[in-house]
Structures are given as C-alpha cells and as structure tokens.
Design an enzyme around this catalytic site. Structure first.
Site, mmCIF file in Angstrom:
data_model
loop_
_atom_site.group_PDB
_atom_site.id
_atom_site.type_symbol
_atom_site.label_atom_id
_atom_site.label_comp_id
_atom_site.label_asym_id
_atom_site.label_seq_id
_atom_site.Cartn_x
_atom_site.Cartn_y
_atom_site.Cartn_z
ATOM 1 N N LYS A 77 38.948 -46.410 23.635
ATOM 2 C CA LYS A 77 38.145 -46.170 24.829
ATOM 3 C C LYS A 77 37.775 -47.470 25.531
ATOM 4 O O LYS A 77 37.873 -47.595 26.761
ATOM 5 C CB LYS A 77 36.890 -45.378 24.472
ATOM 6 C CG LYS A 77 36.037 -44.982 25.668
ATOM 7 C CD LYS A 77 34.773 -45.776 25.712
ATOM 8 C CE LYS A 77 33.874 -45.312 26.869
ATOM 9 N NZ LYS A 77 32.571 -45.999 26.840
ATOM 10 N N ASP B 272 35.555 -40.467 26.167
ATOM 11 C CA ASP B 272 34.555 -40.465 25.115
ATOM 12 C C ASP B 272 33.961 -39.060 25.046
ATOM 13 O O ASP B 272 34.462 -38.134 25.688
ATOM 14 C CB ASP B 272 33.470 -41.525 25.360
ATOM 15 C CG ASP B 272 32.789 -41.372 26.714
ATOM 16 O OD1 ASP B 272 33.003 -40.325 27.378
ATOM 17 O OD2 ASP B 272 32.043 -42.274 27.112
#
Length: 423
Positions: free
Chosen positions: A274, A293
């Site tokens: 991420k 996320d």
C-alpha cells in the site's frame, strides 16, 4: 495559461476551481507539509471575501505562497536572498510557475477526467459537484517516501505533525515569514520555514532514537534504515540543484514501468504494497495505481458491491484481496484510476463530511483546516503499533491528539484562531 500581475506582490494564473481546489487537495492526505493561514476580508480588497486562505510550502530555495479565488490561482515566492533585481525576480517567479504546473499536474484536464468517470460510474457522478477540483499531486519522491512510511497505523493530522517535527529537527530554517494577517492575536509574529532534510541527514545512526523521542515510534527505525540503504547504495554526492544522488535515483524510478518501480520501493524498510502504491501514484507518475487499504476496501464494498465472500467482521487485507479490489476499481475508472480513487477516498473522510454542502457550487463554504498544535504539545510520544489512543484522550505529556474525524464545526472555530498546519 498566461501569467499577469494581480494583488500586492502576487502573480496570477487563470485557473477555475473545478481544475484545482487547494482547500480539498491540500487536506486529503497526499502532502503533509503545507501550512495554511486564514485571510480576513478587508475594505481595501487586499483580502477579498473569495480569498479565504493563504497556503505556504517550503522548497529547497524558496517559500511558495498560494491563494485562490473561484477562477484564479495567485502565487508568489519568498527567497532568503534580499534585494533581488527585477530581472532576477521575474526569472525566479517563472521557475515557481513551472514548479506549480508540475506539482499540481496542470497539464491534465481534470474536467475531462470528471466527465469520463461520470459516464463510467454513477457513484462518482453523484459526488462530482461536491468534490470538484481534486487532483493527484506530483511530489518529490524522497519526501513522499518518508511521509508514507509515517502513514502506517496513523491519521492525516498526526502524520502532518510528525513531518513538521522531522523538518524542524533535521533541517535549518530557510527563512521566516510573518502571517498574511498579523492582526490575528493568536498568530505567531514570524513563522520559520524548513526544507525537507536530505537522505544523508536521516541516515545517521542516532536519528532512530531521536525520532522515537519525537513520537515516531517504530517508524523511526524504518526511516533511518531506509535513508541508510539509499545512502549506502547511491552515496551522498550532490548531483543537481542541491539534490543528493539517492534523491536523483528515486526520481529515475519514474522512467520504469509500474511493476519494476514497485519492486524497487518494496526493498525499503517499512514499505509494503500500500505504501509503495501511494508513492507510485503521488510522485512516480503511475496514474493507474490504486493504493488499497481497509478504508478503500470499505468503499468497494459499500459503493461497488464488492463481496466479502461470506466473511463477517474485519477482513484481513491479503495480497489476493488487494489485487481483486484494485482490478475491480481499475476496470471501472480506467487509465487514471488512481486519481479517481483519491476523490472517492477524500469524499469518504469524516473531516469532509460537510464539505461542499452549500448553495454556490463554485467554491466550498466549509473549511476543513485544523488548528495548529501548540509547540509545547508536540512532544507527545507514540507507544507503538499496538497503542490504542482514543480521539481526544491525553497522552503522557498532556498533549491531545485529535483524530481526523473529530467534529467539523469545532475545527472550523479553531482554525479562526490563527495559522494552521494543513492536515
């Protein structure tokens, strides 16, 4: 986009707010080093009502100051050197304009993208009038890397405080400026502006313990070790415009394809998928990348019928799930999927819950500028990744960390007291 002189000391760039909304872009969790000053309307039109804030950002050699009306972006630069000649001033302001166009990626027609996404996505179509002018920044990769190492288990307001503390600790002030409205009783007389420190400074072995004392927790080691990896591999020589070799190498990742650039980023300590994708999107020109996320997962489930495969409660973000969400959203939004993601992400933030709810669609009427944390309260320490501090709960030092979802109207009242750090 011709440049003309307007306002005392400012130059102007014709730019409708639909192409760039500073109020939204500088508060939605992309960059964490801008500061914001509320402007008080005056009778002499020095600060007309349409100009609500001045935003400031410290580069290596200048501080850039921005203001915005419905149709014009106003800019000026402040330099540490005194008494520049008119010719030199004109040259440097031209450099500033070039930086503005590059940083905000003004070569991309945002209105056309909004039209395209509206045709593809009914959810986006319902949000576009409230959340216009949100574009992805093209940031310095080194600063972007460190900032998003700090983002792990964190919120926008706290990341902002950490980045400002890091700059103050490791970078001497370039210059100090008075606020644009010195009549504000709570505003400081002068505000120092610090450039972002280079890798060689953050690679020193003592940095980890020092950052921990500033409240960085486990991220302190990640930052120091990542800086050391870069310095060990690329050295500390200055190659161009005060830029160190590791910074230049990070810039070169823009020339790699997405997969290879991501592989290089994942080698650094504290960089997972991420964080790597945030850097790819926000500083390495990979406009198709969607950082995923749990927050983005919730958006996919809520708005795009992404199934949880029978799972209940909190879902673990596995590599497979990450790829599935990314592909699903990319199929909807197309080539600039990462940009569209940023708008949906912003719209879902609690601090933006009342944003754009007004009669005049040209400019948001509700500010999301939070108040600055007093200097005496910035030493609050983080207990680590398992720390469960509640919004508004006191830390050991007595400081209060306000969650990004705190009551909006309280934040509006607080920001009227003076300068704020954009978060």
């Amino acid at each position: 986009m011709a440049s003309t002189t307007y306002l005392a000391g400012f130059r102007s760039l014709p730019l409708p707010i639909a192409q760039l909304s500073l109020e939204a872009v500088l508060h939605c969790g992309q960059s964490f080093r801008w500061t914001s000053f509320p402007l008080t309307p005056s009778l002499d039109n020095e600060h007309p009502p349409a100009l609500t804030h001045e935003y400031r950002f410290c580069l290596r050699d200048r501080v850039v100051c921005l203001r915005q009306s419905h149709h014009v972006l106003f800019y000026r630069s402040v330099f540490p050197e005194q008494d520049l000649s008119p010719a030199e001033t004109t040259l440097r302001e031209a450099e500033t304009l070039t930086w503005i166009k590059d940083y905000f990626q003004l070569d991309v027609d945002l209105s056309k993208l909004y039209d395209d996404w509206s045709e593809r996505d009914t959810v986006f179509r319902s949000l576009r009038s409230r959340f216009s002018g949100i574009r992805v920044l093209r940031q310095d990769p080194w600063e972007n890397l460190v900032s998003f190492i700090c983002s792990s288990n964190n919120n926008i307001g706290r990341i902002t405080k950490m980045i400002h503390a890091l700059c103050k600790k490791y970078s001497p002030p370039l210059l100090s400026l008075a606020p644009p409205c010195p009549a504000l009783a709570s505003a400081p007389t002068m505000t120092p502006y610090h450039p972002f420190p280079p890798p060689s400074v953050l690679a020193a072995p003592e940095v980890a313990s020092q950052l921990r004392s500033l409240g960085f927790g486990y991220r302190a080691d990640f930052i120091q070790r990542t800086a050391k990896m870069l310095v060990d591999e690329h050295g500390t020589s200055v190659v161009m415009r005060s830029m160190e070799a590791p910074e230049r190498w990070l810039l070169s990742l823009r020339d790699l394809n997405t997969i290879k650039a991501r592989e290089e980023l994942l080698k650094f300590v504290g960089v997972g998928r991420k964080v790597a994708d945030c850097i790819l999107l926000m500083s390495l020109d990979k406009c198709e990348v969607i950082p995923v996320d749990t927050h983005v997962h919730q958006i996919a489930v809520k708005h795009y019928h992404f199934t949880r495969n029978g799972l209940k409660g909190k879902t673990t973000m596995t590599p497979k799930l990450y790829d599935q969400i990314s592909k699903r959203l990319s199929d909807i939004w197309g080539e600039y999927a990462g940009w569209a993601h940023s708008i949906l992400f912003t719209a879902d933030l609690k601090v933006f819950s009342a944003y754009g709810l007004h009669e005049d669609n040209e400019s948001p009427s509700t500010s999301v500028v939070p108040s600055i944390v007093p200097e005496s309260e910035r030493s609050a320490k983080e207990a680590g990744p398992s720390s469960k501090r509640k919004p508004g709960s006191a830390t050991e030092s007595g400081a209060y960390w306000q969650d990004e979802g705190a009551d909006l109207f309280e934040r509006v009242k607080k920001r009227r007291r003076g300068v704020s750090v954009v978060a």
